[in-house]
Design a protein around this motif. Structure first.
Motif, short mmCIF file in Angstrom:
data_model
loop_
_atom_site.label_atom_id
_atom_site.label_comp_id
_atom_site.label_asym_id
_atom_site.label_seq_id
_atom_site.Cartn_x
_atom_site.Cartn_y
_atom_site.Cartn_z
N MET A 183 0.85 -1.20 0.00
CA MET A 183 0.00 0.00 0.00
C MET A 183 0.88 1.25 0.00
O MET A 183 1.79 1.36 0.83
CB MET A 183 -0.86 0.05 1.28
CG MET A 183 -1.79 -1.12 1.48
SD MET A 183 -3.24 -1.03 0.44
CE MET A 183 -4.09 0.40 1.07
N ASN A 184 0.60 2.18 -0.90
CA ASN A 184 1.33 3.46 -0.92
C ASN A 184 0.38 4.51 -1.50
O ASN A 184 0.52 4.95 -2.62
CB ASN A 184 2.61 3.31 -1.77
CG ASN A 184 3.40 4.60 -1.92
OD1 ASN A 184 4.04 4.83 -2.94
ND2 ASN A 184 3.37 5.46 -0.93
N LYS A 215 -0.22 -0.42 12.29
CA LYS A 215 1.07 0.22 12.00
C LYS A 215 1.99 -0.83 11.39
O LYS A 215 1.82 -2.02 11.62
CB LYS A 215 1.69 0.74 13.30
CG LYS A 215 0.90 1.90 13.87
CD LYS A 215 1.49 2.40 15.15
CE LYS A 215 0.71 3.62 15.60
NZ LYS A 215 0.98 4.01 16.94
N ILE A 216 2.98 -0.36 10.64
CA ILE A 216 3.92 -1.31 10.03
C ILE A 216 5.01 -1.68 11.03
O ILE A 216 5.38 -0.88 11.89
CB ILE A 216 4.55 -0.76 8.73
CG1 ILE A 216 5.04 0.69 8.92
CG2 ILE A 216 3.60 -0.89 7.57
CD1 ILE A 216 5.82 1.24 7.75
N ALA A 246 3.88 1.79 2.86
CA ALA A 246 4.95 2.80 2.86
C ALA A 246 4.38 4.18 2.59
O ALA A 246 3.25 4.33 2.14
CB ALA A 246 5.96 2.45 1.76
N GLY A 247 5.21 5.18 2.89
CA GLY A 247 4.87 6.56 2.55
C GLY A 247 4.05 7.26 3.62
O GLY A 247 3.91 6.78 4.75
N GLY A 294 8.85 12.69 0.87
CA GLY A 294 9.06 11.93 -0.34
C GLY A 294 10.35 11.12 -0.24
O GLY A 294 10.42 9.98 -0.70
N VAL A 295 11.37 11.73 0.38
CA VAL A 295 12.66 11.04 0.53
C VAL A 295 12.47 9.75 1.33
O VAL A 295 12.99 8.69 0.97
CB VAL A 295 13.68 11.98 1.24
CG1 VAL A 295 14.98 11.25 1.53
CG2 VAL A 295 13.95 13.21 0.41
N MET A 296 11.69 9.84 2.41
CA MET A 296 11.43 8.65 3.24
C MET A 296 10.64 7.61 2.44
O MET A 296 10.95 6.41 2.50
CB MET A 296 10.65 9.08 4.50
CG MET A 296 10.19 7.95 5.38
SD MET A 296 11.53 6.88 5.96
CE MET A 296 12.33 7.92 7.15
N ALA A 297 9.64 8.06 1.68
CA ALA A 297 8.83 7.12 0.89
C ALA A 297 9.71 6.40 -0.14
O ALA A 297 9.58 5.19 -0.33
CB ALA A 297 7.69 7.86 0.21
#
Ligand code: FAD
Length: 371
Positions: free
Chosen positions: A107-108, A255-256, A269-270, A285-288
């Motif tokens: 999922m994103n 939560k992941i 993610a994201g 965005g960098v983290m995603a």
């Protein structure tokens, strides 16, 4: 050993999933059924939104044709929205009515904007989701800059809000317009994930370019053309932009874990995700992108019957914020520098990123306009 053909669904074409699509070879994709589901065929690259607002680039410059990119690699693209996930039967339900089985799901789908109570006649512009912001922005430009001295309020105190306020100032300067820009945040300082020294420097840059910064001010209600600060003072606006953090998606509540998994066959993610080990996980965005690269590696491992890897959180991420005309501030941990060089680096990184998804883009334009 005989490989079982698996169905891998990527829900949402956010920054993380673009990395997954990039990572797998057409050969690997052909051995399984890879499906991308997203409501639009495009993804918008957020790093360039400030330059769009500043009037330096067009929407097409920050549009990634994610469906085309995925299809070229061998993905099946389904233009629809996931409305729920059945974690017992391993199916996703789509807005269009279909239900699709998966062996592995990722999922994103981005975060959920937190709406501020508003008069129907106040028309605040929310920066997220970008799918909604981009058409709103096209509409806004038709008369948003026609007044000689427009008053803008930007609600938010993070890096994105700072960039939106700076971009509006650049746009006004470019149009030879005066005008007031207020940045209103409920935080005690801007960009709270940075050191106090860096926050202060960012605030000073905004003040230097004529942006009025109001801290410790929660905007709980937006009236037709004003907000009320805690001092009782009314701040009138012609246009108001909301750039506050988003909440995790409501489609999956869990939560992941440290492998970015909700269960052994569901990744997430994201911005739409919260991580149990990192309650203050930065939403960027960098983290995603970083998470997407990790999920891609784990997917490849799972498809060859290995266990997924633990996600290694980086100590520092590179952030570059536009803070004025011809300048940006680079932040790397506690190191920070402002000037033209960080702006040049940002433009170069952004251009290179967008180019990885396109071959026919005339991306030299990203350097040209407004510089
Ligand atoms: C003005 C601004 C500037 C920014 N600049 C930067 C920057 O320079 N650097 C940085 O690191 N971060 C930046 N950010 C933050 C960054 O935009 C977000 O953190 C990033 O977009 C998160 O990406 P994501 O992958 O979670 O989702 P998104 O990029 O939001 O993508 C979500 C995707 O999911 C799709 N989708 C939505 N709902 C569904 C559904 N139900 N089913 C299927 N698909 C769905 C959407 O259509 C979209 O394709 C900025 C943010 C803003 C507002």
């Amino acid at each position: 050993m005989i490989k079982m053909k698996k169905t891998i669904i990527l829900a949402g074409s956010g920054h993380a999933h673009l990395e997954i699509i990039k990572y797998f070879s057409p050969q690997e994709i052909s051995e399984h059924e890879f499906i991308l589901i997203s409501p639009y065929r495009q993804t918008y690259y957020s790093g360039l939104i400030p330059r769009l607002i500043a009037g330096q680039i067009e929407t097409s410059d920050l549009t990634i044709n994610s469906a085309d990119f995925a299809e070229k690699k061998g993905f099946q693209f389904i233009q629809d929205s996931v409305v729920s996930v059945n974690q017992v039967e391993n199916t996703v339900q789509l807005m269009g009515g279909k239900s699709i089985h998966f062996d592995i799901l990722s999922m994103n789908i981005g975060g959920t904007p937190l709406l501020i109570d508003s008069e129907p006649s106040s028309y605040p512009t929310y920066l997220r989701p970008f799918d909604r912001f981009l058409p709103d922005w096209q509409q806004f430009q038709k008369n948003g800059f026609t007044k000689p001295n427009p008053a803008f309020i930007v609600v938010g105190g993070g890096a994105a809000a700072v960039e939106v306020a700076s971009a509006l100032r650049i746009r006004l300067e470019q149009n030879n317009q005066a005008g007031a820009i207020h940045l209103v945040s409920n935080g005690s300082r801007l960009c709270q994930s940075y050191s106090e020294e860096i926050s202060t420097a960012i605030q000073q840059s905004l003040i230097n370019c004529g942006i009025q910064v109001h801290l410790n001010e929660a905007v709980n209600h937006i009236s037709e053309n004003f907000i009320i600060l805690s001092t009782g003072e009314r701040k009138y606006f012609d246009s108001i932009f909301v750039v506050t953090p988003t909440a995790p998606s409501k489609i999956i509540h869990q939560k992941i874990n440290s492998c970015l998994q909700i269960s052994s066959c569901i990744f997430s993610a994201g911005d739409g995700t919260a991580m149990s080990d990192y309650p203050h996980l930065p939403r960027s965005g960098v983290m995603a992108v970083h998470q997407g690269q990790h999920i891609a590696q784990s997917l490849r491992r799972i498809l060859s019957n290995q266990i997924p890897l633990h996600f290694q959180m980086k100590n520092s991420h590179l952030n570059i914020l536009i803070t004025g005309k011809n300048k940006a501030r680079l932040v790397w941990g506690n190191f920070s520098i402002e000037g033209y060089l960080p702006l040049f680096l940002k433009n170069w990184i952004d251009q290179r990123y967008v180019q990885t998804f396109t071959s026919d883009k005339t991306s030299h334009r990203l350097y040209k306009k407004g510089e």
